[in-house]
Design a protein around this motif. Structure first.
Motif, mmCIF file in Angstrom:
data_model
loop_
_atom_site.group_PDB
_atom_site.id
_atom_site.type_symbol
_atom_site.label_atom_id
_atom_site.label_comp_id
_atom_site.label_asym_id
_atom_site.label_seq_id
_atom_site.Cartn_x
_atom_site.Cartn_y
_atom_site.Cartn_z
ATOM 1 N N LEU A 133 0.870 -1.178 0.000
ATOM 2 C CA LEU A 133 0.000 0.000 0.000
ATOM 3 C C LEU A 133 0.905 1.225 0.000
ATOM 4 N N VAL A 134 0.747 2.079 -0.996
ATOM 5 C CA VAL A 134 1.532 3.303 -1.087
ATOM 6 C C VAL A 134 0.561 4.476 -1.148
ATOM 7 N N VAL A 135 0.718 5.413 -0.208
ATOM 8 C CA VAL A 135 -0.099 6.620 -0.182
ATOM 9 C C VAL A 135 0.881 7.790 -0.245
ATOM 10 N N GLN A 136 1.020 8.367 -1.425
ATOM 11 C CA GLN A 136 2.026 9.403 -1.632
ATOM 12 C C GLN A 136 1.688 10.707 -0.920
ATOM 13 N N ARG A 142 9.808 5.002 -6.485
ATOM 14 C CA ARG A 142 10.275 4.147 -7.568
ATOM 15 C C ARG A 142 9.895 2.685 -7.309
ATOM 16 N N THR A 143 9.698 1.947 -8.374
ATOM 17 C CA THR A 143 9.400 0.525 -8.281
ATOM 18 C C THR A 143 10.510 -0.203 -7.532
ATOM 19 N N SER A 144 11.752 0.210 -7.731
ATOM 20 C CA SER A 144 12.879 -0.443 -7.057
ATOM 21 C C SER A 144 12.787 -0.272 -5.542
ATOM 22 N N GLN A 145 12.272 0.862 -5.080
ATOM 23 C CA GLN A 145 12.096 1.064 -3.639
ATOM 24 C C GLN A 145 11.042 0.109 -3.080
ATOM 25 N N ILE A 146 9.935 -0.014 -3.783
ATOM 26 C CA ILE A 146 8.871 -0.924 -3.363
ATOM 27 C C ILE A 146 9.391 -2.360 -3.367
ATOM 28 N N GLU A 205 12.454 -3.371 -2.927
ATOM 29 C CA GLU A 205 13.357 -3.555 -1.777
ATOM 30 C C GLU A 205 12.565 -3.694 -0.474
ATOM 31 N N LEU A 206 11.498 -2.912 -0.327
ATOM 32 C CA LEU A 206 10.654 -3.027 0.867
ATOM 33 C C LEU A 206 10.010 -4.410 0.923
ATOM 34 N N LYS A 207 9.555 -4.909 -0.220
ATOM 35 C CA LYS A 207 8.972 -6.246 -0.282
ATOM 36 C C LYS A 207 10.002 -7.315 0.088
ATOM 37 N N THR A 208 11.234 -7.146 -0.366
ATOM 38 C CA THR A 208 12.296 -8.098 -0.031
ATOM 39 C C THR A 208 12.573 -8.094 1.465
ATOM 40 N N LEU A 209 12.669 -6.900 2.058
ATOM 41 C CA LEU A 209 12.883 -6.801 3.510
ATOM 42 C C LEU A 209 11.743 -7.478 4.263
#
Length: 193
Positions: free
Chosen positions: A91-94, A144-148, A150-154
């Motif tokens: 869930l991303v709420v900018q 960025r998709t890469s940030q999401i 990385e969060l999913k990996t963590l």
């Protein structure tokens, strides 16, 4: 004057099963060092002021480990993570001030002034028990998709470690702690950065 409202998240359809897993989890002596490393890394990835690993019980959100937050427990009704556990997707709420689910939330209007949130559900033994999340006091438009990813990996690493801890406990036949021990452990386990 404009009145702002917020929408507490509904309970998931599997709430009873989810609560069973929550009780198993909070009965553990969690390795907070590994969780703190993941929480700190999540904040670094997004450049946010706050980050946390949360666990949602029936009416509260426990902040098991955090960076920057000064609370260890809060009402589930105000918890952004209550919305996160309703899906397996992040869930991303900018900008929370522009999202009707959160615009009137005390975390948005209060002293923490949360304007950005990103969280990944922690699905343990098939139940979303909480989230690994990052929060910030200003909107973040360029996620960025890469940030999401990385969060999913963590979050995935945390889930793997927590399920392993649960498996070791169940195979050893250790009983869960009582509620007062759980509350004390989670409150004392909260580490502000």
């Amino acid at each position: 004057m404009t009145t702002r409202f917020f929408s507490p998240a509904p309970y998931p359809a599997d709430e009873a099963r989810r609560q069973h897993v929550v009780q198993m989890l909070v009965g553990q002596n969690l390795s907070t060092f590994e969780i703190q490393v993941a929480v700190d890394r999540a904040a670094d990835i997004f450049g946010t002021r706050y980050a946390a690993m949360t666990i949602l019980d029936h009416d509260r959100q426990w902040i098991a480990v955090s960076k920057g937050l000064k609370v260890s427990v809060m009402s589930r009704a105000a918890a952004f993570c209550g919305h996160t556990i309703l899906s397996t997707d992040p869930l991303v709420v900018q900008d929370t001030t522009a999202d009707e689910r959160f615009a009137g939330n005390p975390l948005v209007l209060g002293s923490t002034n949360i304007q950005f949130y990103a969280g990944v559900p922690l699905v343990i033994l098939g139940a979303a028990v909480g989230a690994l999340c990052v929060l910030h006091d200003s909107a973040i438009d360029d996620v960025r998709t890469s940030q999401i990813d990385e969060l999913k990996t963590l979050a995935g690493n945390l889930v793997h470690n927590l399920e392993a801890e649960l498996g070791q406990s169940r195979s050893a036949g250790r009983p869960p702690s009582n509620v007062s021990q759980i509350t004390s452990r989670l409150s004392n386990g909260n580490q502000d950065a």
